[in-house]
Design an enzyme around this catalytic site. Sequence first.
Site, PDB file in Angstrom:
ATOM      1  N   CYS A  77       0.968  -1.279  -0.002  1.00 60.73           N
ATOM      2  CA  CYS A  77       0.014   0.027   0.008  1.00 60.73           C
ATOM      3  C   CYS A  77       0.806   1.202  -0.011  1.00 60.73           C
ATOM      4  CB  CYS A  77      -1.088  -0.018   1.305  1.00 60.73           C
ATOM      5  SG  CYS A  77      -2.248   1.087   1.054  1.00 60.73           S
ATOM      6  N   HIS A 177      -3.805  -4.548   0.085  1.00 66.66           N
ATOM      7  CA  HIS A 177      -3.505  -5.255   1.289  1.00 66.66           C
ATOM      8  C   HIS A 177      -3.807  -6.794   1.217  1.00 66.66           C
ATOM      9  CE1 HIS A 177      -3.137  -1.545   3.730  1.00 66.66           C
ATOM     10  NE2 HIS A 177      -3.996  -0.970   2.861  1.00 66.66           N
ATOM     11  N   GLU A 179      -2.617  -9.098   3.251  1.00 65.61           N
ATOM     12  CA  GLU A 179      -2.824  -9.333   4.582  1.00 65.61           C
ATOM     13  C   GLU A 179      -4.450  -9.277   4.814  1.00 65.61           C
ATOM     14  OE1 GLU A 179      -2.248  -4.840   5.234  1.00 65.61           O
ATOM     15  OE2 GLU A 179      -1.517  -6.544   3.900  1.00 65.61           O
TER      16      GLU A 179
END
Length: 195
Positions: A77, A177, A179
């Site tokens: 990001c 993202h 994650e």
Amino acid sequence: MKTAIIKYNAGNTQSVIYALERLGITPTLTNDFDEIRSADKVIFPGVGEASSTMKHLQEMKLDQLIPSLTQPVLGICLGMQLMCKHSEEGDVNCLNIFDCEVKKFPANPSEKVPHMGWNTLYDTNQPWISNDLEDKHVYFVHSFYVPVVKETVAKCDYILPFSAALQKNNFYATQFHPEKSAAQGAKIIENFIKL
């Protein structure tokens, strides 16, 4: 396998740690230069504003360390945007790993900025972000974007086509993202760790 997450004023380090732990990896969150240099893999996360974050990196001399790393490095990001040459967010010079500009999404009456939520990847063609991720959904939150450039290895459309992922030498980066991107995000992190 030693994985270091660069510790600075990023907002998403805990979710990155959890994502790695779900893969059986215990990372080290650190700003120690020797620890970062000796890691097998380095993750450079980021949530925040470009100019204030660059100032923080400069104060810690991380702006000199990060471009000098030789092992695989993954920017996420804002981490990806800071790896570029310059950002319109705060009109700031960045790390110049990728020779490209970070731009603000143009105003568009039918699309809100920031680009927030799930969107699909296309033109995925690298071992770490491979063809099986074509048309898969990943999670974005950003108001600034990197145009499609020669280092682009995955694209996304929102208002206009933009770089969802970049790669140059040992530097890898995602605008989204991983994650927070469920199974497909976990796959990308796992692929990066296996590089």
